[in-house]
Design a protein around this motif. Structure first.
Motif, short mmCIF file in Angstrom:
data_model
loop_
_atom_site.label_atom_id
_atom_site.label_comp_id
_atom_site.label_asym_id
_atom_site.label_seq_id
_atom_site.Cartn_x
_atom_site.Cartn_y
_atom_site.Cartn_z
N GLU A 440 0.81 -1.22 0.00
CA GLU A 440 0.00 0.00 0.00
C GLU A 440 0.84 1.26 0.00
N PRO A 442 2.48 4.01 -1.80
CA PRO A 442 2.42 4.58 -3.15
C PRO A 442 3.82 4.78 -3.74
N SER A 469 -1.79 5.46 -9.61
CA SER A 469 -2.65 6.64 -9.76
C SER A 469 -4.00 6.43 -9.09
N ASN A 470 -4.40 5.16 -8.90
CA ASN A 470 -5.63 4.91 -8.14
C ASN A 470 -5.41 5.11 -6.66
N MET A 471 -4.18 4.84 -6.25
CA MET A 471 -3.85 4.88 -4.84
C MET A 471 -3.69 6.30 -4.34
N VAL A 472 -3.04 7.09 -5.16
CA VAL A 472 -2.73 8.45 -4.74
C VAL A 472 -3.89 9.36 -5.12
N THR A 473 -4.55 9.87 -4.10
CA THR A 473 -5.69 10.71 -4.39
C THR A 473 -5.26 12.16 -4.53
N GLU A 474 -4.08 12.43 -4.06
CA GLU A 474 -3.64 13.83 -4.11
C GLU A 474 -2.90 14.09 -5.42
N ASP A 475 -2.47 15.27 -5.52
CA ASP A 475 -1.73 15.76 -6.66
C ASP A 475 -0.58 14.81 -7.02
N GLU A 506 -5.97 18.69 -13.31
CA GLU A 506 -5.84 18.55 -11.86
C GLU A 506 -4.55 19.14 -11.30
N ALA A 507 -3.56 19.33 -12.18
CA ALA A 507 -2.21 19.57 -11.67
C ALA A 507 -2.01 20.95 -11.09
#
Lengths: 716, 320
Positions: A440, A442, A469-475, A506-507
């Motif tokens: 888990e 990232p 990219s599914n794991m990281v919800t932030e920038d 999003e960036a």
């Protein structure tokens, strides 16, 4: 000794001139002690009034003093209610002016004794004042015990008012050595802020602390330091913003503006006292300062205070670790890494390994390829200690992760093909072993994807990039970037562009620039030069506006040096790319303008010279091209594109004698970058020219396969 | 200090003039709320009682925790949004009281990728308020220069200091106006909401601060204890960048070491700090390690009775 206060009772016709008269003092004290046995038993039953008259008679006291003494006894026995009742009989408010006057008169007399001032007999003795101040203090403490904190604070405040009125500029020296007045006052100074806090009036407490600390009150230096520490803590954590009263804002720029600034000032003053040996080292002060400087981002300053700590305060390895944390937090990774190298150095060989420091070293090393080998050492140290059960599973997995990243970086900077393939194998093995325990993480998944991409295991790379990219919800600009590059290596340009669309939306501003550049590069790969040029135009104008908005704002300019660097790198890359596009389409003039722009930004960029070489080559100016490529190589001898291009020009010039030189260039390029398809392509051409057709076919095949799995630019 | 600040004794005498001018706003606000909650006690009639009433806040908290809360058409989010735009500063406090739970649930749910537009609208409103209030300017402090005398010390001539020029430390950087939530801005927007919360923290009820500590712990560990099912569920890791962590640490510092008297809050803050410390070691995050480890050591010292001698005790053995 006992003189008139309210004038209700006079036993002595003439008030003694010296309140320290031993005779009277002994009399009262012994009188009290010889009689205590008698009325101690009585007190439980008899009414306060009766007891009071007993005390009065026994000690020849006036009304207030009798009450003060009686109250004290009740307080001493824990009868706070009774004590309070007794103290309430004293008209403290009414006595305030005479107490102040007594202090003024009697202390002035002391100083100017020779002048022979005569003090009128109606002025209280200092001893009486002390007795009354003690009564007030005990009244406050009784109220405190009974839970009436606010009333207690108001009561206690009277002591400060009385003494402060007598000494508007503070007390530079003591009043009298054997006088309890100062002692009572000092106790009140310490009690009052506590009472306000208990009553829930933190703002009042802070005001009292300031009132105490801005003037000299002949307090013990340790107590002053302790009060300063308390005030700093209340300012830091109180959550009540209390600005300084106007009369304290007279120090210009040295006036602390706001709680945080005042707290830092106090803590720095305390650290200075520590440095001068006025007070002992106090880890509390250091911890408050650490917190304050951390939330204000003053990590370098914090580091300087860790450095000031005398030997013995921190364990050696721990101090290096702390310093490394400070410098890394301040963005000085190199300094931090040098400190951490000491932790794993010879001097610490006999100590228990400092796991957090070693891991931190591994982490910092993993961020820069040139420290890859240090990182490998750090990580291996942690893993070796894990064998002795000193490390928990998580830290072990972390070590494997950094080991994998460092091996990957080591492979990228390796100049030996054999060594590189060993490192690459180790890298994937370490990352996979980390993944057993921390699926888990990232960071780990990203690096698994990256390393697989570099090694052209595109399917695994893609899978992990998607997980990431599914794991990281932030920038995560770099996640999107990697995904787009993997897709581009798979020739799925449309998908890559879609990813970039999403990412750009999003960036953050900095990632946005990088993503825009990547979009342009993709557009070039898709042979849509017009769109690419348009993208570069947007990119360059964005850089321009960001730079302008920063130059208008001093503070963010200071805080974002690294942003400026990234912008410059991207600006340079944009002009170089544009030059390449114009070269490809024969707009020599435009290409030249772009090359010159690039050179004006960074003259010593091998890529700028390489681009310039390509422009000459396109115009069939082979000699000039060779000169440009060799300048690029003189700046960076291992710059692969120029090595390959030099070989290609030599090949083009066509003389048989230059073929071995060209081949040697190409072999060198492949040693540095075995996946360079252009090098394989040119090798194939040489083999063909030499007539080794089977070999040529193999080379072309390799070139084709590599080109088909090449990203539009290097994975990172 | 303003008179409405509870840090001053005069605060108990409420400023009645402003209260009356806002009372109608408060009234309509409470009416709107009563259509959302099952019961609003009749004792709740002013903004102050709205802020401190436990039944109202526990109902709102429960609704905010509902798995379907936070969408764009959520009544309660709408109410919080509207209430925050009321001119009554006390009503703004009512909204701020729920910042921990709104931010907490919002961040925990990002990974579920469902609509959180209601929460986002509230957070963006707080962000916009702060951006306007400080005109986008950063908040900074001067790092004091000890070579200059101050109210607390005299300058010593031989002192060697780190920097003699004005040294600015930025507590909160420049704010750019943002009308929409983006993943790259999320941490900053939520962080600014927390900054705003911290600036009013002395006026926040303990229950609100307890909620903050609870969510801080969830952010750090990813473990959410569901009181109803007694099982705990592990969530996706929530990234804790500095712009989110820094205001959180300031709030936590207050809960852990501030001069409040709630034992429960100290305990909750202690748990959250420990979790954040573990997390910072886990992430090897230098800034977070420095801050959380100093808080933990200070907490330990504060609890050590040997170090808390009462210097105001009267020595009763002294002769008169």
């Amino acid at each position: 000794m006992l003189c008139a206060c309210s004038g209700e009772q006079f036993k002595f016709e003439d008030a003694p001139q010296s309140p320290e008269s031993l005779a009277t003092r002994d009399f009262s004290a012994s009188g009290l002690s010889s009689r205590t046995g008698d009325w101690e038993s009585k007190l439980d039953d008899v009414q306060v009034d009766e007891a009071e008259s007993t005390v009065k008679e026994a000690l020849s006291l006036n009304y207030e003093e009798a009450r003060a003494l009686l109250g004290r006894l009740e307080y001493q026995r824990g009868n706070f209610d009774a004590a309070l009742q007794v103290f309430q009989g004293i008209d403290i408010k009414g006595l305030k002016p005479s107490m102040t006057r007594a202090i003024v008169e009697r202390t002035r007399q002391r100083k100017l004794r020779s002048k022979g001032d005569i003090i009128p007999p109606s002025v209280m003795s200092l001893h009486s004042v002390s007795l009354l101040l003690e009564a007030i203090l005990l009244k406050a403490k009784s109220l405190d015990e009974l839970g009436h904190f606010r009333d207690a604070a108001k009561e206690c405040n009277i002591i400060l008012d009385v003494v402060e009125a007598a000494f508007p500029n503070g007390m530079h020296e003591g009043i009298a050595e054997d006088c309890k007045l100062q002692e009572m006052f000092h106790k009140a100074l310490e009690l009052l802020p506590r009472l306000w806090k208990k009553a829930g009036f933190l703002g009042e407490a802070i005001t009292v602390y300031r009132r105490v600390l801005v003037k000299p009150w002949n307090l013990d230096p340790l107590r002053v330091a302790s009060l300063q520490k308390d005030l700093a803590a209340n300012l830091l954590y109180g959550g009540v913003e209390t600005s300084l009263p106007p009369h304290l804002q007279v120090w210009g720029s040295a006036t602390p503006n706001g709680n945080m600034e005042e707290a830092i000032l106090l803590l720095l003053v305390l650290m200075q006292k520590v440095a001068y040996g006025e007070i002992k080292w106090d880890s509390d002060i250091m911890d408050h300062l650490t917190f304050a400087l951390t939330v204000t981002g003053q990590f370098e300053l914090l580091g300087s205070y860790v450095e000031q700590a005398l030997p013995g305060i921190y364990e050696r390895a721990n101090r290096w670790y702390l310093l490394a944390l400070c410098y890394a937090a301040a963005g000085q990774n190199e300094v931090a890494l040098n400190l951490l190298k000491k932790v794993s150095g010879q001097s610490e060989a006999k100590h228990k390994p400092h796991i957090p420091a070693l891991l931190f070293g591994a982490k910092l090393s993993s961020q820069d390829p040139k420290h890859a080998h240090y990182g490998i050492t750090f990580a291996c140290n942690v893993i070796d200690s894990a064998a002795d059960d000193q490390v928990n599973e998580h830290f072990k997995s972390q070590a494997h992760k950094f080991l994998g990243v460092c091996y990957g970086n080591a492979a990228r900077i390796s100049i030996s093909d054999a060594e590189r393939s060993v490192f690459q194998k180790e890298s994937l093995a370490s990352l996979n072993s980390a993944a057993l325990n921390m699926k888990e993480d990232p960071e780990l998944i990203f690096n698994l994807s990256l390393e697989n991409a570099v090694q052209r295991n595109l399917d695994v790379a893609f899978e992990n990039a998607m997980v990431y990219s599914n794991m990281v919800t932030e920038d995560s600009g770099r996640g999107w970037r990697l995904l787009a590059l993997i897709l581009s290596a798979d020739r799925r340009f449309k998908d890559a562009e879609t990813i970039l669309e999403v990412a750009l939306d999003e960036a953050g501003s900095l990632d946005q620039l990088e993503l825009l550049r990547l979009r342009a590069v993709l557009q070039i790969a898709e042979e849509r030069p017009k769109q690419a040029i348009e993208t570069y135009r947007i990119l360059l104008s964005l850089i321009k506006t960001q730079r302008e908005s920063r130059s208008n704002n001093f503070e963010s300019a200071k805080s974002s040096d690294s942003e400026g660097v990234t912008e410059r790198v991207l600006e340079l890359a944009a002009w170089q790319d544009l030059a390449t596009i114009y070269t490809k389409f024969g707009s020599w003039l435009d290409a030249e303008i772009c090359v010159n722009k690039a050179k004006s930004i960074e003259l010593y960029s091998p890529k700028s010279w390489h681009t310039s070489g390509l422009l000459f080559e396109a115009q069939s100016l082979h000699k000039e091209a060779l000169v440009s490529f060799s300048i690029a190589l003189s700046i960076e001898p291992d710059y692969v594109p120029s090595i390959v291009s030099t070989a290609a020009v030599l090949l083009h010039l066509g003389s048989q004698s230059s073929l071995p030189i060209a081949r040697s260039f190409l072999m060198n390029a492949l040693r540095l970058d075995p996946t360079n398809h252009e090098a394989w392509m040119n090798l194939g051409l040489i083999a063909k020219l030499e007539g080794s057709l089977q070999q040529a076919a193999d080379f072309f095949q390799a070139a084709y396969e590599l080109k088909m799995s090449a990203p539009v630019e290097a994975f990172k | 200090m303003s008179s409405s600040n509870p840090g001053s004794p005069s605060a108990t005498a409420t400023s009645s003039s402003s209260a009356s001018s806002f009372s109608s706003k408060a009234h309509s606000c409470i009416q709107a709320l009563s259509s959302i909650l099952s019961t609003v006690p009749s004792s709740v009639s002013s903004s102050s009682s709205l802020l401190h009433d436990p039944t109202v806040s526990s109902q709102i908290s429960t609704l905010l925790r509902d798995p379907d809360s936070g969408s764009g058409d959520n009544n309660l989010c709408r109410w919080l949004y509207d209430t925050f735009h009321s001119p009554d500063p006390e009503l703004k406090l009512v909204v701020l009281r729920f910042v921990p739970i709104v931010a907490g649930i919002y961040l925990s749910r990002i990974a579920l990728r469902k609509s959180l537009a209601g929460f986002e609208a509230i957070l963006l409103a707080l962000y916009a308020h702060e951006t306007t209030a400080r005109d986008g300017q950063p908040i900074s402090v001067n790092v004091p220069d000890l070579t200059q005398p101050s109210i607390y010390h005299e300058a010593k001539s031989s002192v060697k200091t780190q920097a003699t020029e004005l040294n600015l430390a930025v507590i909160s950087p420049t704010l750019e106006p943002h009308g929409t939530m983006r993943s790259s801005r999320r941490a900053r927007i939520v962080g600014v909401a927390l900054e705003l919360y911290y600036s009013k923290i002395s006026q926040m009820p303990v229950s609100s601060k307890l909620e903050f500590c609870e969510f801080c712990d969830i952010w750090a560990t990813g473990i959410q204890n569901k009181p109803s099912s007694s099982s705990s569920s592990k969530q996706k890791t929530i990234l804790l960048p500095w712009e989110l962590l820094q205001p959180s640490l300031r709030i936590l510092g207050h809960c852990l070491l501030g001069a409040h008297k709630s034992k429960k809050l100290y305990e909750a803050a202690s748990i959250a700090t420990k979790s954040l410390y573990e997390r910072s070691l886990h992430d090897i995050d230098a800034k977070a390690i420095l801050a959380t480890s100093s808080l933990l050591r200070l907490e330990k010292m504060a609890l050590d009775p040997k170090l808390n001698v009462d210097h105001t005790e009267i020595d009763m053995s002294l002769a008169l």
